[in-house]
Scaffold this active site. Structure first.
Site, PDB file in Angstrom:
ATOM      1  N   GLY A  31       0.796  -1.223   0.000  1.00 48.95           N
ATOM      2  CA  GLY A  31       0.000   0.000   0.000  1.00 48.95           C
ATOM      3  C   GLY A  31       0.828   1.274   0.000  1.00 48.95           C
ATOM      4  O   GLY A  31       2.031   1.252  -0.218  1.00 48.95           O
ATOM      5  N   LEU A  33       0.420   3.585  -2.289  1.00 51.45           N
ATOM      6  CA  LEU A  33       0.852   3.326  -3.664  1.00 51.45           C
ATOM      7  C   LEU A  33       1.377   4.575  -4.356  1.00 51.45           C
ATOM      8  O   LEU A  33       0.922   5.697  -4.102  1.00 51.45           O
ATOM      9  CB  LEU A  33      -0.329   2.745  -4.456  1.00 51.45           C
ATOM     10  CG  LEU A  33      -0.931   1.466  -3.855  1.00 51.45           C
ATOM     11  CD1 LEU A  33      -2.160   1.031  -4.670  1.00 51.45           C
ATOM     12  CD2 LEU A  33       0.098   0.345  -3.796  1.00 51.45           C
ATOM     13  N   HIS A  37       4.384   1.336  -8.092  1.00 53.08           N
ATOM     14  CA  HIS A  37       3.386   0.272  -8.008  1.00 53.08           C
ATOM     15  C   HIS A  37       2.487   0.262  -9.246  1.00 53.08           C
ATOM     16  O   HIS A  37       2.210  -0.797  -9.819  1.00 53.08           O
ATOM     17  CB  HIS A  37       2.492   0.486  -6.774  1.00 53.08           C
ATOM     18  CG  HIS A  37       3.205   0.423  -5.457  1.00 53.08           C
ATOM     19  ND1 HIS A  37       3.404   1.526  -4.662  1.00 53.08           N
ATOM     20  CD2 HIS A  37       3.761  -0.613  -4.785  1.00 53.08           C
ATOM     21  CE1 HIS A  37       4.032   1.175  -3.550  1.00 53.08           C
ATOM     22  NE2 HIS A  37       4.276  -0.110  -3.598  1.00 53.08           N
ATOM     23  N   LYS A 147      12.923  -2.609  -8.125  1.00 54.86           N
ATOM     24  CA  LYS A 147      13.310  -1.782  -6.972  1.00 54.86           C
ATOM     25  C   LYS A 147      13.830  -2.676  -5.849  1.00 54.86           C
ATOM     26  O   LYS A 147      14.795  -2.353  -5.171  1.00 54.86           O
ATOM     27  CB  LYS A 147      12.094  -0.973  -6.523  1.00 54.86           C
ATOM     28  CG  LYS A 147      12.157  -0.438  -5.107  1.00 54.86           C
ATOM     29  CD  LYS A 147      12.946   0.812  -5.087  1.00 54.86           C
ATOM     30  CE  LYS A 147      13.047   1.544  -3.778  1.00 54.86           C
ATOM     31  NZ  LYS A 147      12.486   0.973  -2.603  1.00 54.86           N
ATOM     32  N   LEU A 182      11.375   5.784  -6.286  1.00 57.12           N
ATOM     33  CA  LEU A 182      10.102   5.939  -5.577  1.00 57.12           C
ATOM     34  C   LEU A 182       9.954   4.830  -4.543  1.00 57.12           C
ATOM     35  O   LEU A 182      10.284   3.671  -4.800  1.00 57.12           O
ATOM     36  CB  LEU A 182       8.931   5.882  -6.565  1.00 57.12           C
ATOM     37  CG  LEU A 182       8.809   7.072  -7.507  1.00 57.12           C
ATOM     38  CD1 LEU A 182       7.607   6.884  -8.437  1.00 57.12           C
ATOM     39  CD2 LEU A 182       8.671   8.375  -6.737  1.00 57.12           C
TER      40      LEU A 182
HETATM   41  P1  AMP Z   1       5.918  -2.645  -1.512  1.00 60.32           P
HETATM   42  O1  AMP Z   1       4.567  -2.018  -1.442  1.00 60.32           O
HETATM   43  O2  AMP Z   1       7.039  -1.759  -1.111  1.00 60.32           O
HETATM   44  O3  AMP Z   1       5.963  -4.013  -0.848  1.00 60.32           O
HETATM   45  O4  AMP Z   1       6.172  -2.949  -3.048  1.00 60.32           O
HETATM   46  C1  AMP Z   1       5.267  -3.713  -3.800  1.00 60.32           C
HETATM   47  C2  AMP Z   1       5.872  -3.974  -5.164  1.00 60.32           C
HETATM   48  O5  AMP Z   1       6.124  -2.725  -5.812  1.00 60.32           O
HETATM   49  C3  AMP Z   1       7.217  -4.711  -5.093  1.00 60.32           C
HETATM   50  O6  AMP Z   1       7.280  -5.655  -6.155  1.00 60.32           O
HETATM   51  C4  AMP Z   1       8.210  -3.594  -5.289  1.00 60.32           C
HETATM   52  O7  AMP Z   1       9.425  -4.032  -5.861  1.00 60.32           O
HETATM   53  C5  AMP Z   1       7.462  -2.693  -6.247  1.00 60.32           C
HETATM   54  N1  AMP Z   1       8.002  -1.325  -6.221  1.00 60.32           N
HETATM   55  C6  AMP Z   1       8.128  -0.514  -5.139  1.00 60.32           C
HETATM   56  N2  AMP Z   1       8.712   0.649  -5.495  1.00 60.32           N
HETATM   57  C7  AMP Z   1       8.967   0.561  -6.824  1.00 60.32           C
HETATM   58  C8  AMP Z   1       9.582   1.427  -7.788  1.00 60.32           C
HETATM   59  N3  AMP Z   1      10.068   2.630  -7.452  1.00 60.32           N
HETATM   60  N4  AMP Z   1       9.691   1.005  -9.061  1.00 60.32           N
HETATM   61  C9  AMP Z   1       9.222  -0.228  -9.422  1.00 60.32           C
HETATM   62  N5  AMP Z   1       8.632  -1.086  -8.579  1.00 60.32           N
HETATM   63  C10 AMP Z   1       8.500  -0.704  -7.294  1.00 60.32           C
END
Ligand code: AMP
Length: 272
Positions: A31, A33, A37, A147, A182
């Site tokens: 979340g 987002l 995301h 990321k 991000l």
């Molecule tokens: P999180 O909400 O941090 O657990 O991330 C959920 C998904 O979004 C994971 O697969 C992360 O690698 C991806 N994600 C988070 N930040 C980025 C970003 N800046 N660029 C690409 N993917 C991202």
């Protein structure tokens, strides 16, 4: 877009869809987002009939002194971003584990260095929750961001080793206009910390653009660029095995994890 909180309801619905021949795409998140995301949702949207996004802040992947209790959240903003991205089902489980949950998924080797060394138990929490979510959602395709480069490698390994019938797709790391990767955790940064956090991608891009083949030369230059309070790691590793490289003579990845005050940030870049 519909929202489902009950895991049994979601599971039954996904089974019915699969039986009808629908392909299910899945983007798991915690979340708060942002465009990182939604870029994963855009990737998945074109490759499946039904797109599921989950939002669940997984306690298993947080250490005792980490930010579980203050992890940022924005339920209304998240729902509106998912709707705009063409998500079909937003899965918001209040909890995921049975009261007597007793199964853990562990990937060895790949989880030993980098974030695995800095955050003991973190990847066991990640693989356990992702395996649980995969079981409930039953996707044919799941998208994860580069990321979290080590996380992506660990999930690919789990899916391969356990013969999970899921195509794991990696999405590129999305940055702010000034280069900062991000992250939901950027919300914690003061204006000064945010400015200094730009040194992470500067250090990594310096490694990427360097000409020395000896990794320690490029790392020394990059360490001087970093303007952070503490470094968990700054490494150049083989892009597949994640083993540290002495000589940059194959596809590699430069990765950093560093603290700005109370905030831990990670970033990485391909070094070819
Ligand atoms: P999180 O909400 O941090 O657990 O991330 C959920 C998904 O979004 C994971 O697969 C992360 O690698 C991806 N994600 C988070 N930040 C980025 C970003 N800046 N660029 C690409 N993917 C991202």
């Amino acid at each position: 877009m519909r929202t489902i909180a009950d895991k049994a309801v979601l599971h039954a619905d996904m089974r019915a869809r699969r039986a009808r021949g629908e392909t299910i795409g899945f983007v798991p998140t915690m979340g708060f987002l942002h465009r990182g995301h939604t870029s994963l949702m855009d990737l998945a949207r074109h490759k499946c009939d039904h797109l599921v996004v989950s939002i669940y802040v997984n306690p298993l992947q947080f250490g005792p002194d980490e930010d579980l209790d203050r992890y940022p959240s924005d339920p209304d903003g998240d729902a509106s971003k998912c709707r705009t991205a063409g998500v079909d089902t937003l899965f918001l489980p209040p909890d995921l584990y049975e009261p007597d949950h007793s199964t853990q998924v562990t990937v060895d080797g790949l989880t030993e260095g980098l974030c695995g060394a800095a955050r003991p138990g973190h990847f066991d929490g990640v693989t356990t929750v992702v395996a649980r979510l995969f079981g409930i959602v039953q996707p044919s395709l799941a998208v994860f961001g580069e990321k979290d480069y080590q996380q992506l490698a660990v999930i690919r390994r789990m899916v391969r080793d356990l013969s999970m019938p899921i195509d794991v797709v990696g999405g590129p790391l999305i940055r702010d206009e000034d280069g900062l990767a991000l992250s939901s955790r950027n919300a914690y940064l003061s204006p000064d910390e945010r400015r200094r956090a730009l040194s992470l991608h500067r250090a990594l891009f310096g490694i990427r653009d360097g000409t020395e083949t000896a990794a320690h030369h490029r790392l020394a230059v990059a360490r001087d660029v970093l303007d952070v309070d503490r470094i968990d790691y700054l490494s150049i590793v083989d892009a597949e095995s994640l083993q540290p490289l002495d000589t940059i003579d194959r596809p590699a990845r430069a990765l950093v994890a560093a603290w700005m005050g109370q905030t831990r940030l990670i970033d990485n870049v391909a070094v070819d």
